[in-house]
Design an enzyme around this catalytic site. Structure first.
Site, PDB file in Angstrom:
ATOM      1  N   ASP A  46       0.840  -1.192   0.000  1.00 47.38           N
ATOM      2  CA  ASP A  46       0.000   0.000   0.000  1.00 47.38           C
ATOM      3  C   ASP A  46       0.879   1.247   0.000  1.00 47.38           C
ATOM      4  O   ASP A  46       1.751   1.401   0.863  1.00 47.38           O
ATOM      5  CB  ASP A  46      -0.898   0.016   1.238  1.00 47.38           C
ATOM      6  CG  ASP A  46      -1.776   1.258   1.293  1.00 47.38           C
ATOM      7  OD1 ASP A  46      -2.901   1.206   0.762  1.00 47.38           O
ATOM      8  OD2 ASP A  46      -1.329   2.275   1.865  1.00 47.38           O
ATOM      9  N   TYR A  51       3.325  10.180  -0.854  1.00 44.70           N
ATOM     10  CA  TYR A  51       4.403   9.715   0.037  1.00 44.70           C
ATOM     11  C   TYR A  51       5.748   9.946  -0.631  1.00 44.70           C
ATOM     12  O   TYR A  51       5.963   9.508  -1.745  1.00 44.70           O
ATOM     13  CB  TYR A  51       4.266   8.220   0.343  1.00 44.70           C
ATOM     14  CG  TYR A  51       3.005   7.786   1.040  1.00 44.70           C
ATOM     15  CD1 TYR A  51       2.145   8.676   1.663  1.00 44.70           C
ATOM     16  CD2 TYR A  51       2.652   6.437   1.061  1.00 44.70           C
ATOM     17  CE1 TYR A  51       0.985   8.250   2.289  1.00 44.70           C
ATOM     18  CE2 TYR A  51       1.486   6.005   1.693  1.00 44.70           C
ATOM     19  CZ  TYR A  51       0.665   6.909   2.297  1.00 44.70           C
ATOM     20  OH  TYR A  51      -0.489   6.476   2.912  1.00 44.70           O
ATOM     21  N   GLN A 177     -10.634   2.507   3.201  1.00 43.44           N
ATOM     22  CA  GLN A 177      -9.459   2.566   4.076  1.00 43.44           C
ATOM     23  C   GLN A 177      -9.664   3.641   5.146  1.00 43.44           C
ATOM     24  O   GLN A 177      -9.548   4.825   4.879  1.00 43.44           O
ATOM     25  CB  GLN A 177      -8.202   2.867   3.258  1.00 43.44           C
ATOM     26  CG  GLN A 177      -6.932   2.781   4.067  1.00 43.44           C
ATOM     27  CD  GLN A 177      -5.680   2.948   3.209  1.00 43.44           C
ATOM     28  OE1 GLN A 177      -4.840   3.799   3.508  1.00 43.44           O
ATOM     29  NE2 GLN A 177      -5.561   2.169   2.150  1.00 43.44           N
ATOM     30  N   ALA A 210      -1.310   2.148  15.545  1.00 41.40           N
ATOM     31  CA  ALA A 210      -1.369   3.444  16.252  1.00 41.40           C
ATOM     32  C   ALA A 210      -0.002   4.116  16.319  1.00 41.40           C
ATOM     33  O   ALA A 210       0.486   4.475  17.395  1.00 41.40           O
ATOM     34  CB  ALA A 210      -1.956   3.265  17.649  1.00 41.40           C
ATOM     35  N   GLY A 212       2.789   2.944  16.121  1.00 42.30           N
ATOM     36  CA  GLY A 212       3.784   2.163  16.869  1.00 42.30           C
ATOM     37  C   GLY A 212       3.410   1.900  18.309  1.00 42.30           C
ATOM     38  O   GLY A 212       4.020   1.053  18.965  1.00 42.30           O
ATOM     39  N   GLY A 216       3.844  -2.045  21.720  1.00 45.12           N
ATOM     40  CA  GLY A 216       4.283  -2.153  23.108  1.00 45.12           C
ATOM     41  C   GLY A 216       5.570  -1.414  23.390  1.00 45.12           C
ATOM     42  O   GLY A 216       6.067  -1.434  24.528  1.00 45.12           O
TER      43      GLY A 216
END
Length: 317
Positions: A46, A51, A177, A210, A212, A216
Protein backbone atom coordinates in the site's frame (compact mmCIF):
# COMPACT_ATOMS: atom_id res chain seq x y z
CA UNK A 1 -5.65 -15.74 1.42
CA UNK A 2 -8.42 -13.15 1.69
CA UNK A 3 -10.47 -11.53 -1.06
CA UNK A 4 -10.70 -7.74 -1.14
CA UNK A 5 -14.41 -6.96 -1.19
CA UNK A 6 -16.08 -8.08 -4.41
CA UNK A 7 -12.84 -7.85 -6.40
CA UNK A 8 -10.74 -10.64 -7.88
CA UNK A 9 -7.82 -9.66 -5.63
CA UNK A 10 -6.82 -12.38 -3.14
CA UNK A 11 -4.11 -11.37 -0.69
CA UNK A 12 -2.41 -12.45 2.51
CA UNK A 13 -4.41 -10.51 5.12
CA UNK A 14 -1.78 -7.85 5.71
CA UNK A 15 -0.73 -4.86 3.62
CA UNK A 16 2.82 -3.54 3.85
CA UNK A 17 2.62 0.22 4.28
CA UNK A 18 4.85 2.16 1.90
CA UNK A 19 4.65 5.49 3.74
CA UNK A 20 8.11 4.97 5.25
CA UNK A 21 9.82 4.38 1.88
CA UNK A 22 11.81 7.48 1.02
CA UNK A 23 11.24 8.82 4.54
CA UNK A 24 12.54 6.73 7.45
CA UNK A 25 13.67 3.93 5.11
CA UNK A 26 16.00 4.81 2.24
CA UNK A 27 16.08 2.88 -1.04
CA UNK A 28 18.31 0.06 0.20
CA UNK A 29 16.40 -0.36 3.47
CA UNK A 30 13.09 -0.27 1.59
CA UNK A 31 14.28 -2.95 -0.83
CA UNK A 32 15.35 -5.12 2.10
CA UNK A 33 11.97 -4.73 3.80
CA UNK A 34 10.09 -5.48 0.57
CA UNK A 35 12.27 -8.55 -0.02
CA UNK A 36 11.66 -9.85 3.51
CA UNK A 37 7.92 -9.21 3.22
CA UNK A 38 7.52 -11.13 -0.04
CA UNK A 39 9.93 -13.89 1.06
CA UNK A 40 7.69 -14.34 4.11
CA UNK A 41 4.56 -14.75 2.00
CA UNK A 42 3.37 -11.13 1.80
CA UNK A 43 1.84 -9.97 -1.48
CA UNK A 44 0.02 -6.66 -0.83
CA UNK A 45 1.76 -3.26 -0.87
CA UNK A 46 0.00 0.00 0.00
CA UNK A 47 1.40 3.39 -1.00
CA UNK A 48 0.22 6.81 -2.23
CA UNK A 49 1.40 9.38 -4.75
CA UNK A 50 1.96 11.90 -1.94
CA UNK A 51 4.40 9.72 0.04
CA UNK A 52 6.68 11.26 1.24
CA UNK A 53 6.15 14.89 0.24
CA UNK A 54 6.33 16.03 3.89
CA UNK A 55 10.05 15.28 4.08
CA UNK A 56 12.27 18.32 3.41
CA UNK A 57 13.70 18.03 -0.09
CA UNK A 58 11.08 15.52 -1.26
CA UNK A 59 8.46 16.32 -3.90
CA UNK A 60 6.05 13.41 -3.45
CA UNK A 61 6.13 10.14 -5.31
CA UNK A 62 9.29 8.90 -3.60
CA UNK A 63 7.57 5.82 -2.20
CA UNK A 64 6.00 4.90 -5.54
CA UNK A 65 9.37 5.33 -7.24
CA UNK A 66 11.08 2.98 -4.78
CA UNK A 67 8.29 0.41 -5.10
CA UNK A 68 8.49 0.70 -8.89
CA UNK A 69 12.27 0.20 -8.92
CA UNK A 70 11.87 -2.79 -6.63
CA UNK A 71 9.18 -4.30 -8.88
CA UNK A 72 11.40 -3.83 -11.91
CA UNK A 73 14.39 -5.37 -10.14
CA UNK A 74 12.67 -8.34 -8.49
CA UNK A 75 9.78 -8.99 -10.90
CA UNK A 76 7.70 -10.65 -8.15
CA UNK A 77 4.74 -12.79 -9.12
CA UNK A 78 1.25 -12.01 -7.86
CA UNK A 79 2.02 -8.88 -5.86
CA UNK A 80 -0.93 -6.48 -5.50
CA UNK A 81 -0.12 -2.76 -5.40
CA UNK A 82 -2.49 -0.10 -4.10
CA UNK A 83 -1.90 3.63 -4.42
CA UNK A 84 -3.89 6.83 -3.91
CA UNK A 85 -4.64 10.23 -5.42
CA UNK A 86 -5.54 13.71 -4.11
CA UNK A 87 -2.62 14.77 -1.90
CA UNK A 88 0.43 14.97 -4.20
CA UNK A 89 1.64 18.61 -4.30
CA UNK A 90 1.32 18.64 -8.10
CA UNK A 91 -1.95 16.70 -8.23
CA UNK A 92 -4.15 18.03 -5.44
CA UNK A 93 -7.83 17.23 -5.36
CA UNK A 94 -10.17 14.96 -7.27
CA UNK A 95 -11.17 16.86 -10.39
CA UNK A 96 -11.45 14.45 -13.33
CA UNK A 97 -8.50 15.87 -15.23
CA UNK A 98 -6.32 15.76 -12.11
CA UNK A 99 -7.29 12.16 -11.31
CA UNK A 100 -6.28 11.12 -14.83
CA UNK A 101 -2.94 12.95 -14.77
CA UNK A 102 -2.13 11.71 -11.28
CA UNK A 103 -2.91 8.10 -12.24
CA UNK A 104 -0.67 8.35 -15.29
CA UNK A 105 2.14 9.77 -13.13
CA UNK A 106 1.70 6.94 -10.59
CA UNK A 107 1.77 4.33 -13.36
CA UNK A 108 5.04 5.80 -14.64
CA UNK A 109 6.66 5.82 -11.19
CA UNK A 110 5.46 2.29 -10.39
CA UNK A 111 6.47 1.04 -13.82
CA UNK A 112 3.24 -0.93 -14.26
CA UNK A 113 0.54 -0.91 -16.92
CA UNK A 114 -2.34 -1.11 -14.46
CA UNK A 115 -2.85 -0.09 -10.83
CA UNK A 116 -4.44 -2.97 -8.91
CA UNK A 117 -6.30 -0.84 -6.36
CA UNK A 118 -6.68 2.93 -6.75
CA UNK A 119 -7.96 5.04 -3.86
CA UNK A 120 -9.46 8.46 -3.61
CA UNK A 121 -7.14 9.41 -0.73
CA UNK A 122 -9.23 12.16 0.90
CA UNK A 123 -12.65 13.51 0.00
CA UNK A 124 -12.66 16.66 -2.13
CA UNK A 125 -15.99 18.39 -1.65
CA UNK A 126 -14.96 21.22 -4.00
CA UNK A 127 -15.53 18.81 -6.90
CA UNK A 128 -18.94 17.29 -7.68
CA UNK A 129 -18.78 13.70 -6.51
CA UNK A 130 -20.28 12.49 -9.77
CA UNK A 131 -17.26 13.94 -11.61
CA UNK A 132 -14.83 12.06 -9.36
CA UNK A 133 -16.77 8.79 -9.53
CA UNK A 134 -16.90 9.06 -13.30
CA UNK A 135 -13.18 9.78 -13.52
CA UNK A 136 -12.32 6.68 -11.50
CA UNK A 137 -14.70 4.60 -13.56
CA UNK A 138 -13.11 5.84 -16.77
CA UNK A 139 -9.69 4.73 -15.52
CA UNK A 140 -11.10 1.23 -15.07
CA UNK A 141 -12.72 1.28 -18.51
CA UNK A 142 -9.46 2.40 -20.07
CA UNK A 143 -7.45 -0.35 -18.37
CA UNK A 144 -5.31 1.95 -16.20
CA UNK A 145 -6.89 0.73 -12.94
CA UNK A 146 -8.28 -2.69 -11.99
CA UNK A 147 -10.37 -1.70 -8.97
CA UNK A 148 -11.56 1.50 -7.29
CA UNK A 149 -11.36 2.21 -3.56
CA UNK A 150 -12.08 5.02 -1.08
CA UNK A 151 -10.00 6.35 1.84
CA UNK A 152 -10.96 8.75 4.64
CA UNK A 153 -14.54 9.24 3.45
CA UNK A 154 -17.52 9.54 5.77
CA UNK A 155 -20.20 6.86 5.70
CA UNK A 156 -22.59 9.30 4.03
CA UNK A 157 -20.13 10.09 1.25
CA UNK A 158 -19.30 6.41 0.72
CA UNK A 159 -23.01 5.71 0.31
CA UNK A 160 -23.33 8.60 -2.12
CA UNK A 161 -20.33 7.34 -4.13
CA UNK A 162 -21.89 3.88 -4.46
CA UNK A 163 -25.28 5.29 -5.43
CA UNK A 164 -23.70 7.48 -8.13
CA UNK A 165 -21.64 4.58 -9.48
CA UNK A 166 -24.82 2.52 -9.80
CA UNK A 167 -26.68 5.38 -11.45
CA UNK A 168 -24.02 6.14 -14.08
CA UNK A 169 -23.19 2.45 -14.49
CA UNK A 170 -19.51 2.65 -13.70
CA UNK A 171 -17.01 0.78 -11.50
CA UNK A 172 -18.11 0.27 -7.91
CA UNK A 173 -15.60 0.64 -5.06
CA UNK A 174 -14.37 -2.62 -3.56
CA UNK A 175 -12.54 -1.33 -0.49
CA UNK A 176 -12.49 1.44 2.08
CA UNK A 177 -9.46 2.57 4.08
CA UNK A 178 -10.15 4.18 7.47
CA UNK A 179 -8.03 5.01 10.52
CA UNK A 180 -8.82 2.04 12.76
CA UNK A 181 -7.10 0.22 15.61
CA UNK A 182 -7.60 -0.80 19.25
CA UNK A 183 -7.23 2.78 20.49
CA UNK A 184 -9.24 4.40 17.69
CA UNK A 185 -12.48 2.49 17.23
CA UNK A 186 -15.72 4.39 17.65
CA UNK A 187 -16.31 6.19 14.34
CA UNK A 188 -15.32 3.17 12.24
CA UNK A 189 -17.39 0.68 14.21
CA UNK A 190 -20.40 2.96 14.50
CA UNK A 191 -20.56 4.27 10.93
CA UNK A 192 -18.02 2.83 8.46
CA UNK A 193 -18.28 -0.91 9.14
CA UNK A 194 -22.09 -0.94 8.70
CA UNK A 195 -21.71 0.71 5.29
CA UNK A 196 -18.87 -1.67 4.36
CA UNK A 197 -21.09 -4.61 5.28
CA UNK A 198 -24.00 -3.24 3.27
CA UNK A 199 -21.97 -2.70 0.10
CA UNK A 200 -19.52 -5.62 0.52
CA UNK A 201 -16.50 -3.36 0.83
CA UNK A 202 -13.27 -4.77 2.22
CA UNK A 203 -11.90 -2.73 5.14
CA UNK A 204 -8.17 -2.03 4.88
CA UNK A 205 -7.30 -0.04 8.02
CA UNK A 206 -4.34 2.32 8.28
CA UNK A 207 -2.57 3.30 11.51
CA UNK A 208 -3.23 -0.32 12.46
CA UNK A 209 -0.55 -0.13 15.14
CA UNK A 210 -1.37 3.44 16.25
CA UNK A 211 1.92 4.92 15.02
CA UNK A 212 3.78 2.16 16.87
CA UNK A 213 2.01 2.38 20.22
CA UNK A 214 0.40 -1.04 19.69
CA UNK A 215 3.83 -2.65 19.35
CA UNK A 216 4.28 -2.15 23.11
CA UNK A 217 7.36 -0.03 22.55
CA UNK A 218 5.95 3.17 24.04
CA UNK A 219 5.05 2.98 27.73
CA UNK A 220 5.21 6.68 28.59
CA UNK A 221 3.49 9.80 27.31
CA UNK A 222 6.94 11.43 27.27
CA UNK A 223 8.43 10.86 23.80
CA UNK A 224 11.70 12.58 24.72
CA UNK A 225 14.71 10.57 23.62
CA UNK A 226 12.81 8.40 21.15
CA UNK A 227 14.49 8.17 17.75
CA UNK A 228 11.34 7.49 15.69
CA UNK A 229 9.66 10.53 14.11
CA UNK A 230 6.37 8.85 15.00
CA UNK A 231 7.16 8.70 18.72
CA UNK A 232 5.02 11.71 19.64
CA UNK A 233 2.00 10.26 17.87
CA UNK A 234 2.46 6.92 19.61
CA UNK A 235 3.28 8.23 23.08
CA UNK A 236 0.00 10.15 23.38
CA UNK A 237 -1.78 6.80 23.78
CA UNK A 238 0.36 5.73 26.75
CA UNK A 239 -2.33 6.67 29.26
CA UNK A 240 -3.47 4.26 31.99
CA UNK A 241 -6.29 3.13 29.68
CA UNK A 242 -3.91 2.66 26.78
CA UNK A 243 -1.41 0.73 28.87
CA UNK A 244 -4.16 -1.64 30.00
CA UNK A 245 -4.63 -2.53 26.35
CA UNK A 246 -0.90 -3.21 25.99
CA UNK A 247 -0.98 -5.43 29.09
CA UNK A 248 -3.90 -7.42 27.67
CA UNK A 249 -2.19 -7.76 24.29
CA UNK A 250 0.97 -8.92 26.01
CA UNK A 251 -0.87 -11.56 28.04
CA UNK A 252 -2.86 -12.90 25.10
CA UNK A 253 0.16 -12.79 22.80
CA UNK A 254 2.25 -14.71 25.32
CA UNK A 255 -0.24 -17.58 25.19
CA UNK A 256 0.37 -17.81 21.44
CA UNK A 257 4.08 -17.07 21.48
CA UNK A 258 3.25 -13.87 19.61
CA UNK A 259 4.28 -10.24 19.99
CA UNK A 260 2.09 -7.33 21.07
CA UNK A 261 2.10 -6.06 17.47
CA UNK A 262 1.07 -9.40 15.97
CA UNK A 263 -1.72 -9.78 18.52
CA UNK A 264 -3.01 -6.28 17.82
CA UNK A 265 -3.10 -6.99 14.07
CA UNK A 266 -4.88 -10.29 14.74
CA UNK A 267 -7.58 -8.42 16.70
CA UNK A 268 -8.11 -6.08 13.75
CA UNK A 269 -8.39 -8.99 11.33
CA UNK A 270 -11.13 -10.46 13.52
CA UNK A 271 -13.35 -7.38 13.05
CA UNK A 272 -16.25 -7.39 10.57
CA UNK A 273 -15.28 -6.66 6.92
CA UNK A 274 -11.57 -6.20 7.75
CA UNK A 275 -9.46 -7.72 4.98
CA UNK A 276 -5.88 -6.62 5.51
CA UNK A 277 -4.59 -4.16 8.12
CA UNK A 278 -1.81 -1.89 6.87
CA UNK A 279 1.44 -1.86 8.84
CA UNK A 280 4.83 -0.51 7.88
CA UNK A 281 8.37 -1.57 8.70
CA UNK A 282 11.59 0.43 8.60
CA UNK A 283 13.85 -2.60 9.07
CA UNK A 284 13.74 -6.27 8.15
CA UNK A 285 13.70 -7.14 11.86
CA UNK A 286 10.18 -5.69 12.11
CA UNK A 287 8.75 -7.71 9.22
CA UNK A 288 8.28 -11.13 10.91
CA UNK A 289 6.00 -9.61 13.59
CA UNK A 290 3.79 -8.10 10.90
CA UNK A 291 3.57 -11.36 8.98
CA UNK A 292 2.80 -13.22 12.21
CA UNK A 293 -0.15 -10.86 12.68
CA UNK A 294 -1.49 -11.98 9.31
CA UNK A 295 -1.61 -15.60 10.44
CA UNK A 296 -2.41 -15.48 14.16
CA UNK A 297 -5.96 -16.56 14.97
CA UNK A 298 -7.41 -15.36 18.27
CA UNK A 299 -10.22 -17.16 20.04
CA UNK A 300 -13.61 -15.48 20.42
CA UNK A 301 -12.90 -15.05 24.13
CA UNK A 302 -9.55 -13.36 23.40
CA UNK A 303 -11.17 -10.99 20.92
CA UNK A 304 -13.87 -10.14 23.46
CA UNK A 305 -11.26 -9.50 26.15
CA UNK A 306 -9.54 -6.96 23.89
CA UNK A 307 -12.91 -5.47 22.97
CA UNK A 308 -13.68 -4.89 26.65
CA UNK A 309 -10.30 -3.53 27.68
CA UNK A 310 -10.26 -1.04 24.80
CA UNK A 311 -13.86 0.09 25.21
CA UNK A 312 -13.04 3.04 27.46
CA UNK A 313 -9.97 4.44 25.72
CA UNK A 314 -10.08 8.18 24.87
CA UNK A 315 -11.15 7.36 21.31
CA UNK A 316 -14.21 5.56 22.66
CA UNK A 317 -15.20 8.19 25.25
Amino acid sequence: MTRIGTSDLDVLPLALGGNVFGWTADRDASFAVLDAFVDGGGDFIDTADSYSSWVPGNEGGESETIVGEWLASRKPSGVVVATKVSQHPQFRGLAASNVRRAAEASLARLGVEEIDLYYAHFDDESVPLEETVGAFGQLVEDGLVRHVAISNYSAERIREWVEIAHRIDTALPVAVQPHYNLVHRNDVEDTIIPVAEEFELGLIPYYSLASGFLTGKYRSTDAEGQSSPRAQGAAKYATPAGLRIIDALEEIGHAHGASVAATSLAWLRAQPTVVAPIASARTIEQVPDLLAGARLELSADEVQTLDRVSEWTPARA
